[in-house]
Design a protein around this motif. Sequence first.
Motif, PDB file in Angstrom:
ATOM      1  N   PRO A  86       0.661  -1.132  -0.032  1.00  0.00           N
ATOM      2  CA  PRO A  86       0.020  -0.193  -0.212  1.00  0.00           C
ATOM      3  C   PRO A  86       0.802   1.231   0.042  1.00  0.00           C
ATOM      4  O   PRO A  86       1.809   1.307   0.785  1.00  0.00           O
ATOM      5  N   TYR A  87       0.376   2.306  -0.915  1.00  0.00           N
ATOM      6  CA  TYR A  87       1.072   3.639  -0.759  1.00  0.00           C
ATOM      7  C   TYR A  87       1.321   4.106   0.760  1.00  0.00           C
ATOM      8  O   TYR A  87       2.504   4.634   0.907  1.00  0.00           O
ATOM      9  N   GLN A  88       0.458   4.079   1.377  1.00  0.00           N
ATOM     10  CA  GLN A  88       0.808   4.572   2.727  1.00  0.00           C
ATOM     11  C   GLN A  88       1.814   3.866   3.601  1.00  0.00           C
ATOM     12  O   GLN A  88       2.819   4.658   4.151  1.00  0.00           O
ATOM     13  N   ARG A  89       2.068   2.403   3.490  1.00  0.00           N
ATOM     14  CA  ARG A  89       3.207   1.811   3.867  1.00  0.00           C
ATOM     15  C   ARG A  89       4.368   2.332   3.245  1.00  0.00           C
ATOM     16  O   ARG A  89       5.683   2.452   3.985  1.00  0.00           O
ATOM     17  N   ALA A 123      -3.769   8.142  -4.016  1.00  0.00           N
ATOM     18  CA  ALA A 123      -3.508   8.027  -2.460  1.00  0.00           C
ATOM     19  C   ALA A 123      -4.625   8.719  -1.777  1.00  0.00           C
ATOM     20  O   ALA A 123      -4.888   8.446  -0.410  1.00  0.00           O
ATOM     21  N   ASP A 124      -5.282   9.803  -2.160  1.00  0.00           N
ATOM     22  CA  ASP A 124      -6.083  10.548  -1.085  1.00  0.00           C
ATOM     23  C   ASP A 124      -7.240   9.868  -0.692  1.00  0.00           C
ATOM     24  O   ASP A 124      -7.870   9.602   0.308  1.00  0.00           O
ATOM     25  N   SER A 125      -7.877   9.147  -1.866  1.00  0.00           N
ATOM     26  CA  SER A 125      -9.209   8.324  -1.644  1.00  0.00           C
ATOM     27  C   SER A 125      -8.750   6.855  -1.329  1.00  0.00           C
ATOM     28  O   SER A 125      -9.463   6.100  -0.766  1.00  0.00           O
ATOM     29  N   GLU A 126      -7.694   6.300  -1.763  1.00  0.00           N
ATOM     30  CA  GLU A 126      -7.494   4.862  -1.634  1.00  0.00           C
ATOM     31  C   GLU A 126      -5.889   4.461  -1.071  1.00  0.00           C
ATOM     32  O   GLU A 126      -5.190   4.148  -1.820  1.00  0.00           O
ATOM     33  N   PRO A 127      -5.526   4.966   0.104  1.00  0.00           N
ATOM     34  CA  PRO A 127      -4.130   5.046   0.481  1.00  0.00           C
ATOM     35  C   PRO A 127      -3.626   3.541   0.704  1.00  0.00           C
ATOM     36  O   PRO A 127      -2.536   3.275   0.736  1.00  0.00           O
ATOM     37  N   GLN A 128      -4.553   2.565   0.642  1.00  0.00           N
ATOM     38  CA  GLN A 128      -4.100   1.194   0.842  1.00  0.00           C
ATOM     39  C   GLN A 128      -3.825   0.564  -0.623  1.00  0.00           C
ATOM     40  O   GLN A 128      -3.273  -0.438  -0.559  1.00  0.00           O
ATOM     41  N   ARG A 129      -4.071   1.274  -1.707  1.00  0.00           N
ATOM     42  CA  ARG A 129      -3.666   0.736  -3.075  1.00  0.00           C
ATOM     43  C   ARG A 129      -2.259   1.239  -2.898  1.00  0.00           C
ATOM     44  O   ARG A 129      -1.796   1.933  -2.621  1.00  0.00           O
TER      45      ARG A 129
END
Length: 163
Positions: A86-89, A123-129
Amino acid sequence: MANLEIVPFKSVGPINFGMTREEVRRVMSEPAEPFRKNMFSLTDTDEFPKARVHVFYEAKNDTVEAVEIWQPAKPTLGGATLLDQPYQRLREEFLETDPDLIEETLGDLRSDRLGVCAWAPTADSEPQRPPRSVMAFCRGYWDNYEEMRKNAMLHLMKQLGDQ
């Protein structure tokens, strides 16, 4: 392309920063499909569609300055696969190594310490992608970016004026 290990400021798989366009085309296992990335581009980018790779060349010497890798390719950095998490990780992991991480807009990361960027337009709406692409770049790639962009715009305006 089996191995897309990013070695910061040195290489991406078989592509070394500083290689000529001809050298890159010899080491790739498919023909290049050259194109202009955008209206500011001063030189062609080589796309290798099966490998999911775009190779950017410095306009003056026609040598590799950056390599962008797109999903579903599996680029790695230090053994970690970059486009599977995920992008956030990925952002958190980059921050551990580079506290000066640049994030001008959400989903657009750049680590000058690692020599790598990541692009995650949702990333703003789907940070887990995971990010859609990562780009490794040579030292100095971003140093004169604004000046190069300005010069490219002037070049484009001149071309349009000559028509």
